[in-house]
Structure formats: structure tokens, C-alpha cells
Design a protein around this motif. Structure first.
Motif, PDB file in Angstrom:
ATOM      1  N   ALA A 213       0.523  -0.999   0.112  1.00 22.87           N
ATOM      2  CA  ALA A 213       0.034   0.331  -0.255  1.00 22.87           C
ATOM      3  C   ALA A 213       0.980   1.226   0.323  1.00 22.87           C
ATOM      4  N   ALA A 214       0.230   2.842  -0.267  1.00 28.51           N
ATOM      5  CA  ALA A 214       0.916   3.771  -0.488  1.00 28.51           C
ATOM      6  C   ALA A 214       1.687   3.614   0.904  1.00 28.51           C
ATOM      7  N   VAL A 215       3.033   4.335   1.374  1.00 30.40           N
ATOM      8  CA  VAL A 215       4.341   4.898   1.600  1.00 30.40           C
ATOM      9  C   VAL A 215       4.104   5.995   1.962  1.00 30.40           C
ATOM     10  N   ARG A 216       3.841   6.607   3.284  1.00 30.08           N
ATOM     11  CA  ARG A 216       3.512   7.543   3.473  1.00 30.08           C
ATOM     12  C   ARG A 216       5.798   8.011   4.002  1.00 30.08           C
ATOM     13  N   SER A 217       6.086   7.969   4.158  1.00 30.90           N
ATOM     14  CA  SER A 217       7.374   8.425   4.663  1.00 30.90           C
ATOM     15  C   SER A 217       8.291   7.552   4.586  1.00 30.90           C
ATOM     16  N   ALA A 218       9.465   8.326   4.954  1.00 28.62           N
ATOM     17  CA  ALA A 218      11.192   7.300   4.498  1.00 28.62           C
ATOM     18  C   ALA A 218      11.816   8.507   4.670  1.00 28.62           C
ATOM     19  N   SER A 219      12.609   7.643   5.286  1.00 30.72           N
ATOM     20  CA  SER A 219      14.281   8.156   6.253  1.00 30.72           C
ATOM     21  C   SER A 219      15.376   8.063   6.393  1.00 30.72           C
ATOM     22  N   PHE A 220      16.322   8.923   6.412  1.00 30.00           N
ATOM     23  CA  PHE A 220      17.717   7.866   6.469  1.00 30.00           C
ATOM     24  C   PHE A 220      18.325   7.789   7.492  1.00 30.00           C
ATOM     25  N   SER A 221      18.678   6.323   7.769  1.00 30.42           N
ATOM     26  CA  SER A 221      19.425   6.132   9.041  1.00 30.42           C
ATOM     27  C   SER A 221      20.281   7.449  10.138  1.00 30.42           C
ATOM     28  N   PRO A 222      20.828   8.011  10.603  1.00 29.33           N
ATOM     29  CA  PRO A 222      21.563   9.229  10.947  1.00 29.33           C
ATOM     30  C   PRO A 222      23.130   9.067   9.880  1.00 29.33           C
ATOM     31  N   ASP A 223      23.674   7.831  10.319  1.00 27.29           N
ATOM     32  CA  ASP A 223      24.698   7.026   9.603  1.00 27.29           C
ATOM     33  C   ASP A 223      24.793   7.600   8.180  1.00 27.29           C
ATOM     34  N   GLY A 224      23.424   7.258   7.491  1.00 27.45           N
ATOM     35  CA  GLY A 224      23.006   6.823   6.415  1.00 27.45           C
ATOM     36  C   GLY A 224      23.156   5.639   5.291  1.00 27.45           C
ATOM     37  N   THR A 225      23.222   4.575   6.445  1.00 29.94           N
ATOM     38  CA  THR A 225      23.394   2.829   5.621  1.00 29.94           C
ATOM     39  C   THR A 225      22.040   2.620   5.554  1.00 29.94           C
ATOM     40  N   ARG A 226      20.487   2.952   6.669  1.00 33.42           N
ATOM     41  CA  ARG A 226      19.937   2.237   6.109  1.00 33.42           C
ATOM     42  C   ARG A 226      18.634   3.613   5.566  1.00 33.42           C
ATOM     43  N   VAL A 227      17.782   3.379   5.202  1.00 37.99           N
ATOM     44  CA  VAL A 227      16.538   3.629   5.409  1.00 37.99           C
ATOM     45  C   VAL A 227      15.386   3.332   6.436  1.00 37.99           C
ATOM     46  N   LEU A 228      14.256   3.437   6.277  1.00 40.88           N
ATOM     47  CA  LEU A 228      13.147   3.288   7.001  1.00 40.88           C
ATOM     48  C   LEU A 228      11.997   4.096   6.803  1.00 40.88           C
ATOM     49  N   THR A 229      10.834   2.380   6.200  1.00 33.23           N
ATOM     50  CA  THR A 229       9.973   3.665   5.510  1.00 33.23           C
ATOM     51  C   THR A 229       8.610   3.011   6.190  1.00 33.23           C
ATOM     52  N   ALA A 230       7.996   3.969   6.291  1.00 32.56           N
ATOM     53  CA  ALA A 230       5.805   3.410   6.640  1.00 32.56           C
ATOM     54  C   ALA A 230       5.187   3.321   5.685  1.00 32.56           C
ATOM     55  N   SER A 231       4.214   2.358   6.534  1.00 33.78           N
ATOM     56  CA  SER A 231       3.223   2.875   5.092  1.00 33.78           C
ATOM     57  C   SER A 231       1.615   2.445   5.689  1.00 33.78           C
ATOM     58  N   ASP A 232       0.650   2.291   4.913  1.00 33.58           N
ATOM     59  CA  ASP A 232      -0.176   2.457   4.732  1.00 33.58           C
ATOM     60  C   ASP A 232      -0.997   0.692   4.628  1.00 33.58           C
ATOM     61  N   ASP A 233       0.507  -0.127   4.821  1.00 27.97           N
ATOM     62  CA  ASP A 233       0.242  -1.398   4.639  1.00 27.97           C
ATOM     63  C   ASP A 233       0.127  -2.289   6.428  1.00 27.97           C
ATOM     64  N   HIS A 234       0.508  -0.688   7.182  1.00 26.51           N
ATOM     65  CA  HIS A 234       0.053  -1.459   8.535  1.00 26.51           C
ATOM     66  C   HIS A 234       1.918  -2.150   9.152  1.00 26.51           C
ATOM     67  N   THR A 235       2.897  -1.232   8.083  1.00 26.32           N
ATOM     68  CA  THR A 235       4.378  -2.074   8.151  1.00 26.32           C
ATOM     69  C   THR A 235       5.620  -0.938   8.576  1.00 26.32           C
ATOM     70  N   ALA A 236       6.797  -1.195   8.673  1.00 23.08           N
ATOM     71  CA  ALA A 236       8.094  -0.012   8.587  1.00 23.08           C
ATOM     72  C   ALA A 236       8.411  -1.476   8.207  1.00 23.08           C
ATOM     73  N   ARG A 237       9.154  -0.343   7.550  1.00 24.18           N
ATOM     74  CA  ARG A 237      10.416  -1.593   6.638  1.00 24.18           C
ATOM     75  C   ARG A 237      11.600  -0.812   7.130  1.00 24.18           C
ATOM     76  N   THR A 238      12.818  -1.411   7.412  1.00 27.88           N
ATOM     77  CA  THR A 238      14.483  -0.823   7.183  1.00 27.88           C
ATOM     78  C   THR A 238      15.259  -1.675   5.974  1.00 27.88           C
ATOM     79  N   TRP A 239      15.778  -0.717   5.513  1.00 29.85           N
ATOM     80  CA  TRP A 239      16.472  -1.445   4.095  1.00 29.85           C
ATOM     81  C   TRP A 239      17.865  -0.836   4.407  1.00 29.85           C
ATOM     82  N   CYS A 240      18.397  -1.312   3.280  1.00 27.55           N
ATOM     83  CA  CYS A 240      19.500  -1.283   3.058  1.00 27.55           C
ATOM     84  C   CYS A 240      19.926  -0.394   2.204  1.00 27.55           C
TER      85      CYS A 240
END
Length: 101
Positions: free
Chosen positions: A49-76
Motif C-alpha cells: 500500500a502507499a508509502v507515507r514516509s521514508a527517512s535515512f538513518s543518522p549514519d546514512g546506511t539504512r532507510v526506514l519506511t512507513a506504509s498504509d499496509d500497517h508495516t514499517a520496513r528497514t532497508w540497506c
């Protein structure tokens, strides 16, 4: 101009070194872009579902997303791989953020 999403972009954020931008879209994807070239480096497409927000970790190595699908995900950031799906929320997630140490 960064072109590639199939629906509206809901949020955008620079990486700590300002070399990349992450965009979150109603098209169910987040994308990591090169600021210098404007090229899409990775499409983060595991949300359903729609992704509402995305942000980088303070060190820039990870991303965090938040979605209408009721999940947050971390990414490399380097590979675009989904590292963790944070499940269990009962409603949409409008935002998520890393906490600086």
C-alpha cells in the motif's frame, strides 16, 4: 526533477551526506536517488500500500519506511534489500524515524 513514481510523492528526505534522496510515494514504492545524476539507484518495493514516509538513518546506511499496509520496513541503502519488516500495527503508519544516538 526526479521522475519514476507512478503516483504522488508523499515525502522526500536527503541522506546525511546530501548525496542521495529518498522519496515515499502513494504508488507503494520508495526510491533512493542520486542527487548528482538524478538516477534512481533503488526502488524499494515490498510494501503493498502507499508509502507515507521514508527517512535515512543518522549514519546514512539504512532507510526506514512507513506504509498504509500497517508495516514499517528497514532497508540497506547500498543494495536496496529489505532488512526487516516491522509488523503488528493495527492501522496505517503515517511516519517513522530513526533516533540519533
Amino acid at each position: 526533477t526526479l521522475r519514476g513514481h507512478q503516483n504522488s510523492v508523499h515525502s522526500a528526505a536527503f541522506s546525511p551526506d546530501c548525496k542521495r534522496v529518498i522519496t515515499a510515494s502513494l504508488d507503494t514504492n520508495a526510491k533512493i536517488w542520486s542527487v548528482e545524476s538524478g538516477e534512481c539507484l533503488h526502488t524499494l518495493g515490498s510494501h503493498s500500500a502507499a508509502v507515507r514516509s521514508a527517512s535515512f538513518s543518522p549514519d546514512g546506511t539504512r532507510v526506514l519506511t512507513a506504509s498504509d499496509d500497517h508495516t514499517a520496513r528497514t532497508w540497506c541503502v547500498e543494495t536496496g534489500e529489505c532488512l526487516h519488516a516491522l509488523v503488528g500495527h493495527q492501522d496505517v503508519l503515517h511516519a517513522a524515524a530513526f533516533m540519533a544516538h
